[in-house]
Design an enzyme around this catalytic site. Structure first.
Site, PDB file in Angstrom:
ATOM      1  N   CYS A  84       0.831  -1.244   0.026  1.00  0.00           N
ATOM      2  CA  CYS A  84      -0.071  -0.072   0.046  1.00  0.00           C
ATOM      3  C   CYS A  84       0.942   1.330   0.015  1.00  0.00           C
ATOM      4  O   CYS A  84       1.041   1.838   1.148  1.00  0.00           O
ATOM      5  CB  CYS A  84      -1.058   0.098   1.149  1.00  0.00           C
ATOM      6  N   ALA A  86       1.539   4.219  -1.899  1.00  0.00           N
ATOM      7  CA  ALA A  86       1.351   5.903  -2.073  1.00  0.00           C
ATOM      8  C   ALA A  86       1.080   6.492  -0.747  1.00  0.00           C
ATOM      9  O   ALA A  86       0.341   6.039   0.294  1.00  0.00           O
ATOM     10  CB  ALA A  86      -0.183   6.093  -3.007  1.00  0.00           C
ATOM     11  N   ASP A 173       1.745  -1.447   5.118  1.00  0.00           N
ATOM     12  CA  ASP A 173       1.171  -0.371   5.911  1.00  0.00           C
ATOM     13  C   ASP A 173      -0.150   0.009   5.352  1.00  0.00           C
ATOM     14  O   ASP A 173      -0.412   0.724   4.382  1.00  0.00           O
ATOM     15  CB  ASP A 173       1.865   0.988   5.737  1.00  0.00           C
ATOM     16  N   CYS A 226      -1.479   3.478  11.477  1.00  0.00           N
ATOM     17  CA  CYS A 226      -1.402   4.743  12.416  1.00  0.00           C
ATOM     18  C   CYS A 226      -2.683   4.869  13.040  1.00  0.00           C
ATOM     19  O   CYS A 226      -3.254   5.791  13.223  1.00  0.00           O
ATOM     20  CB  CYS A 226      -1.145   6.046  11.338  1.00  0.00           C
TER      21      CYS A 226
END
Length: 621
Positions: A84, A86, A173, A226
């Site tokens: 993932c 970008a 991520d 995150c």
């Protein structure tokens, strides 16, 4: 680090002068991290920072987002996958780590394959950022992480069947609710919801499961978000491991002690993963549940119909293994909230390749939809052969080093990029051996749209420039000049003293008359410099007289009367700001000197910057 690029030293000096504070947590990893309070980030300082970001000298990134790539620690020969990717900051960090471990460009044999499912992010943000990496080891495709295809190496067969081309390092991520960023982005409260956080669970679990499948024996995988929501973190890890181990009948995937691994690469405060948590009902203000058995029958019934709540979201009775995950809390280290888990595949028996995708129609329809959105998704790549007319034109006009060119052609590392509807190739790309292997591999019947392949070396001159006045309309690209400088013939490589280069950079449109550049004279459409005849067309312009700055190379073009640099305003202003501090003679009366053809060592520095109290992380070269 024993030595640094002068540009890196200048940036550190300016950061310190402008009030940025240096963080020490990543010094052991050879990184320099800077922060600034939000209220100070304005005016000229902000304009300068944003300009350097556009140039590639600085890049915005959250401090804790540096951790995943550091945990993977890729070697120069590894083939890595960023599922993932970008906008691409973590891919850039992986490329920088591989480059720093290689003692030269020729030793960087691996690759970083950056993938993203969003066409716009893949073709714009990711594409632009990878161009700043200036390495043949980068490439990108448009693909959905949860069903990313396997790559089979047709050149290496086992028992008559192609062997799997495994990704030694995988970074996942994954998309998340982003609640770990609330401290720096209070607007996140307006879009965050329980329902969205719960809905991401299935996507995240499927991506992690796919990464397990793509990882070869001995490979490493990092799963990160995150977010601090255990449903997006520990619950996903638990569900994916359980499903994988049931499928295999053994436990080939090991969840490593991620906290200890984090402490080995940085000094950020790390907490262990959770073994108990609650799961919230989808509705705002709804109940919190500790066990699946506590969930009302109506919600359990909805779950069986594919609704949000799932039994897998709850902690199992023995969840002690999840303590090996790592959590980074904002209040512990003045950072963003983050979760990371490090896995290793231990078994040595490779599983057979899965059959080709059965839902090929849906894949083709999705690809057709994407290809209508951006020209890069319809671009095609093909290998360059020595007999290709366009390649012979390039090799002759730029007087390329024959041994260099023959070696690249023999190893199949040079490619044409063809844009849709154009007969002539648009660009020349050079790849690392790892990228070439990925391009050669089959993908289970799926045709992946390659958005970017390696490093672009040559492209065409702008249409309105020197029409009919040049024998070749090819010119070096901005990202490829540093690599090309060591392979060009004397007729296409020009080095100027600092004063003359500053003169051209300050000129309108960054072009100067030959009469203002002593030593380079106009003579019947050809330029004589240091005794060499230079036909009009593309050239590489370098710097002479400052050994510490000889890595600077810029694309340019020579017309019958002018020398023009093909760089944008940001690049020109950045160079002006740095070079103006160097001692130099005024332009009038100086002499242009052409340097002997030689390899130009250059390891591009990498800087990473994020917005809460603006972090800047600078990689030391």
């Amino acid at each position: 680090v024993a030595s640094r690029l002068p540009s890196f030293v200048r940036l550190e000096e300016k950061l310190q002068h402008d009030g940025w504070a240096c963080r020490k947590e990543f010094q052991a990893a050879g990184l320099s991290v800077w922060e600034l309070q939000r209220e100070q980030y304005s005016g000229q300082l902000r304009s300068w920072t944003e300009r350097e970001n556009r140039c590639g000298s600085l890049s915005f990134q959250e401090l804790v987002s540096l951790v995943p790539a550091l945990l993977l620690a890729p070697e120069p020969e590894h083939i890595c996958l960023d599922l993932c990717a970008a906008p691409g900051s973590k891919s850039m960090q992986l490329l920088a780590a591989m480059q720093s471990r290689a003692n030269g460009k020729d030793k960087l044999a691996g690759a970083v394959l950056s993938s993203d499912s969003d066409p716009k992010r893949c073709c714009l943000a990711l594409y632009r950022l990878l161009s700043k990496a200036e390495t043949p080891a980068s490439c990108s495709v448009l693909a959905n992480a949860k069903d990313f295809p396997h790559f089979s190496d047709n050149s290496c067969n086992i028992g008559g069947a192609p062997s799997r081309l495994g990704f030694s390092r995988i970074l996942a991520d994954v998309p998340c609710s982003g609640d770990g960023t609330l401290r720096k982005n209070a607007q996140q409260w307006r879009v965050w919801s329980r329902r969205e956080a719960l809905s991401l669970f299935t996507v995240q679990r499927n991506i992690l499961m796919r990464a397990f499948f793509l990882m070869p024996p001995g490979g490493l995988l990092v799963y990160s978000t995150c977010s601090l929501n255990p449903v997006e973190n520990e619950a996903v890890v638990q569900a994916a491991l359980q499903r994988w181990r049931e499928r295999e009948g053994v436990g080939p995937i090991t969840l490593l002690d991620t906290g200890t691994a984090c402490q080995q690469v940085c000094s950020l405060p790390v907490s262990k993963g959770l073994t108990r948590w609650v799961v919230a009902a989808p509705v705002c203000g709804g109940d919190l549940f500790c066990r699946w058995e506590d969930v009302p029958e109506d919600l359990q019934a909805e779950s069986r119909k594919g609704e949000l709540l799932r039994e897998e979201m709850f902690a199992s009775q023995d969840a002690s293994e999840l303590q090996n995950c790592a959590r980074l809390f904002p209040h512990h280290g003045n950072i963003g909230g983050f979760f990371v888990a490090l896995f290793r595949k231990d078994h040595t028996i490779a599983r057979p390749l899965e059959p080709a995708a059965t839902n090929q129609g849906a894949w083709n329809r999705s690809k057709a939809l994407h290809t209508r959105q951006h020209p890069l998704l319809t671009a095609q790549y093909s290998r360059i052969h020595a007999e290709d007319t366009a390649w012979q034109e390039i090799a002759t006009f730029f007087d390329l080093d024959s041994m260099w060119a023959e070696d690249l052609l023999r190893r199949g590392l040079l490619f044409w990029q063809h844009m849709k509807g154009q007969e002539q190739p648009a660009r020349v790309a050079i790849t690392s051996p790892g990228v070439a292997r990925l391009w050669d591999a089959s993908t289970g019947g799926r045709e992946l749209p390659w958005v970017r392949l390696g490093l672009f070396l040559f492209e065409h001159l702008p249409r309105n420039l020197l029409q009919g006045a040049v024998s070749s309309r090819w010119r070096p690209t901005s990202e490829g000049v540093a690599l090309l400088a060591g392979a060009l013939g004397e007729r296409r490589l020009i080095r100027l003293p600092v004063g003359q280069l500053l003169w051209v950079l300050r000129a309108e449109h960054r072009q100067a008359l030959m009469q203002d550049l002593p030593g380079i004279c106009d003579r019947a459409g050809c330029i004589s410099n240091a005794g060499a005849e230079v036909a009009c067309g593309g050239v590489v312009v370098g710097l002479h007289g400052l050994p510490s700055w000889e890595h600077i190379c810029l694309p340019g073009v020579i017309s019958p009367r002018q020398l023009r640099l093909l760089v944008d305003d940001d690049t020109a202003n950045s160079l002006l700001e740095i070079l103006a501090r160097e001692p130099h003679e005024p332009c009038v009366g100086t002499t242009g000197v052409r340097a002997a053809k030689q390899a130009v060592p250059r390891t591009p520095p990498f800087w990473y910057l994020s917005r809460w109290a603006s972090w800047i992380c600078c990689g030391k070269a």
